[in-house]
Design a protein around this motif. Sequence first.
Motif, PDB file in Angstrom:
ATOM      1  N   SER A  43       9.025   3.004   5.385  1.00 24.30           N
ATOM      2  CA  SER A  43       9.061   4.442   5.121  1.00 24.30           C
ATOM      3  C   SER A  43       7.672   4.906   4.705  1.00 24.30           C
ATOM      4  O   SER A  43       6.801   4.103   4.387  1.00 24.30           O
ATOM      5  N   ALA A  44       7.489   6.217   4.730  1.00 22.50           N
ATOM      6  CA  ALA A  44       6.190   6.778   4.381  1.00 22.50           C
ATOM      7  C   ALA A  44       6.376   8.075   3.610  1.00 22.50           C
ATOM      8  O   ALA A  44       7.380   8.768   3.769  1.00 22.50           O
ATOM      9  N   ALA A  45       5.392   8.385   2.765  1.00 22.63           N
ATOM     10  CA  ALA A  45       5.466   9.606   1.964  1.00 22.63           C
ATOM     11  C   ALA A  45       4.072  10.151   1.712  1.00 22.63           C
ATOM     12  O   ALA A  45       3.127   9.387   1.500  1.00 22.63           O
ATOM     13  N   ASP A  46       3.955  11.478   1.760  1.00 20.26           N
ATOM     14  CA  ASP A  46       2.736  12.151   1.315  1.00 20.26           C
ATOM     15  C   ASP A  46       2.850  12.393  -0.183  1.00 20.26           C
ATOM     16  O   ASP A  46       3.847  12.948  -0.652  1.00 20.26           O
ATOM     17  N   ARG A  47       1.835  11.973  -0.937  1.00 21.77           N
ATOM     18  CA  ARG A  47       1.890  12.125  -2.386  1.00 21.77           C
ATOM     19  C   ARG A  47       1.163  13.361  -2.884  1.00 21.77           C
ATOM     20  O   ARG A  47       1.190  13.677  -4.063  1.00 21.77           O
ATOM     21  N   GLY A  48       0.426  14.032  -2.013  1.00 25.41           N
ATOM     22  CA  GLY A  48      -0.405  15.146  -2.454  1.00 25.41           C
ATOM     23  C   GLY A  48      -1.849  14.726  -2.580  1.00 25.41           C
ATOM     24  O   GLY A  48      -2.758  15.469  -2.212  1.00 25.41           O
ATOM     25  N   ASP A  49      -2.084  13.523  -3.140  1.00 24.15           N
ATOM     26  CA  ASP A  49      -3.450  13.009  -3.239  1.00 24.15           C
ATOM     27  C   ASP A  49      -3.653  11.825  -2.292  1.00 24.15           C
ATOM     28  O   ASP A  49      -4.576  11.038  -2.446  1.00 24.15           O
ATOM     29  N   GLY A  50      -2.778  11.717  -1.305  1.00 19.51           N
ATOM     30  CA  GLY A  50      -2.878  10.610  -0.356  1.00 19.51           C
ATOM     31  C   GLY A  50      -1.512  10.275   0.211  1.00 19.51           C
ATOM     32  O   GLY A  50      -0.540  11.010   0.015  1.00 19.51           O
ATOM     33  N   ALA A  51      -1.439   9.156   0.917  1.00 19.91           N
ATOM     34  CA  ALA A  51      -0.189   8.742   1.551  1.00 19.91           C
ATOM     35  C   ALA A  51       0.177   7.334   1.111  1.00 19.91           C
ATOM     36  O   ALA A  51      -0.683   6.522   0.765  1.00 19.91           O
ATOM     37  N   THR A  52       1.479   7.057   1.118  1.00 24.20           N
ATOM     38  CA  THR A  52       1.986   5.725   0.816  1.00 24.20           C
ATOM     39  C   THR A  52       2.936   5.295   1.920  1.00 24.20           C
ATOM     40  O   THR A  52       3.860   6.023   2.277  1.00 24.20           O
ATOM     41  N   VAL A  53       2.699   4.119   2.481  1.00 30.00           N
ATOM     42  CA  VAL A  53       3.621   3.516   3.430  1.00 30.00           C
ATOM     43  C   VAL A  53       4.235   2.296   2.740  1.00 30.00           C
ATOM     44  O   VAL A  53       3.519   1.467   2.182  1.00 30.00           O
ATOM     45  N   THR A  54       5.565   2.216   2.763  1.00 29.67           N
ATOM     46  CA  THR A  54       6.275   1.155   2.053  1.00 29.67           C
ATOM     47  C   THR A  54       7.039   0.262   3.025  1.00 29.67           C
ATOM     48  O   THR A  54       7.813   0.764   3.855  1.00 29.67           O
ATOM     49  N   VAL A  55       6.818  -1.037   2.920  1.00 29.35           N
ATOM     50  CA  VAL A  55       7.543  -2.034   3.700  1.00 29.35           C
ATOM     51  C   VAL A  55       8.513  -2.731   2.770  1.00 29.35           C
ATOM     52  O   VAL A  55       8.119  -3.198   1.690  1.00 29.35           O
ATOM     53  N   ARG A  56       9.778  -2.806   3.129  1.00 28.79           N
ATOM     54  CA  ARG A  56      10.773  -3.521   2.328  1.00 28.79           C
ATOM     55  C   ARG A  56      11.356  -4.656   3.165  1.00 28.79           C
ATOM     56  O   ARG A  56      11.821  -4.425   4.275  1.00 28.79           O
ATOM     57  N   LEU A  57      11.309  -5.872   2.605  1.00 29.36           N
ATOM     58  CA  LEU A  57      11.783  -7.061   3.316  1.00 29.36           C
ATOM     59  C   LEU A  57      12.718  -7.866   2.436  1.00 29.36           C
ATOM     60  O   LEU A  57      12.648  -7.776   1.194  1.00 29.36           O
ATOM     61  N   PRO A  58      13.606  -8.651   3.032  1.00 26.32           N
ATOM     62  CA  PRO A  58      14.523  -9.452   2.239  1.00 26.32           C
ATOM     63  C   PRO A  58      13.788 -10.416   1.302  1.00 26.32           C
ATOM     64  O   PRO A  58      12.854 -11.099   1.720  1.00 26.32           O
ATOM     65  N   ALA A  59      14.202 -10.422   0.042  1.00 21.49           N
ATOM     66  CA  ALA A  59      13.569 -11.310  -0.945  1.00 21.49           C
ATOM     67  C   ALA A  59      14.016 -12.747  -0.729  1.00 21.49           C
ATOM     68  O   ALA A  59      15.144 -13.012  -0.289  1.00 21.49           O
TER      69      ALA A  59
END
Length: 362
Positions: free
Chosen positions: A344-360
């Motif tokens: 998933s991805a999100a704009d934070r206002g001061d940049g962007a964050t892309v998040t990868v989630r994988l099985p632990a």
Amino acid sequence: MTAVPARRRTLLVDDAEELRYLVRLVLERSGRYEVVAEAADGHEAIASAVAHGEALDLVLLDLSMPRMDGLEALPHVRRAAPGARVVVLSGFAEAGTAEAARLAGADLYLEKGLAPDVLLAALDGTDLVSSGVAGTPTTTVIRPAAAPPAANEVVGRLAHDVRTPLLTARGAVSLVREQLGSLAPDLEDIVARAESALDRVDRTLTAAVEHARIGAAPLTPRRVEVREVLVEAVAAVGPQAENRTTVRGRVRHVLADRDALRRIVVNLVDNAVRYSDGPIELVISDADGRVAIDVRDHGPGFGVDGQDLFAPFARGPAGRDRPGTGLGLATAADVTRRLGGDLSAADRGDGATVTVRLPAAD
């Protein structure tokens, strides 16, 4: 009286006649090489090597050719012309190909499309001892495939056929620039624009092939320590990433294919480097039984509709004036899904964050 150095007698092997013409022109105009034979596939390469044998000083051998490819022909060429230095040329950089060529007896591995002066410098610096790999020609019986070719094979073949004339055009432009020297400002601008356009098409073709191949590559999930892979991925992107990126968070393990995870992070970090100028953070955390990897930049954000962000070739307004293909996020998303995770991805206002989630796997 100073003796004139003998020109290196060269066998040029490539299935594209126009590319052979361009390379022959570059070599012979240098005054240091003489193309004594040409071949369009592996079978012809072996026959030419046998015919010229000890007289050959250099063999330039394309990897991707019909009937018999360069890797299959290489040991036989080496056996027929043991005194020649064999330089392998490849249209696309693939993991493991350079090593495979070296093990088959190549002295040097180069990507096609090098500027004439760069190609000559690389060849002039080749002073390696032949490995003398022996081989015995074999007879191959070919039958039609039981099923149509996979999409990645079609993309690879199409890219090869398109990239050959593309590289020929790029080399011709470079050669003309080199021969003409300084140009009038308006002509200089036209040539620069042509070079930039050809380079962008080349990058897009390369990325499309990589995207198709990653999507079809087999995966071997196993317990992987996340931080180690993140550090490797940052180093693979290069000094710009290493100088700007910090990795933090607790030691965590995921169930994933190590190489695939590294490719995901390489694509995300490479995007962050291209589209932002500030620091980049890689943060490891727990997320409801999964391990989350945040890739945070401090740039202008994505600037594209959320539904299109992970589509192939999507490029936001902020990225249109920067190099890139628009395939990085699409490739990362596809591989993440194949590993049983999500992205998933999100704009934070001061940049962007892309998040990868994988099985632990802890």
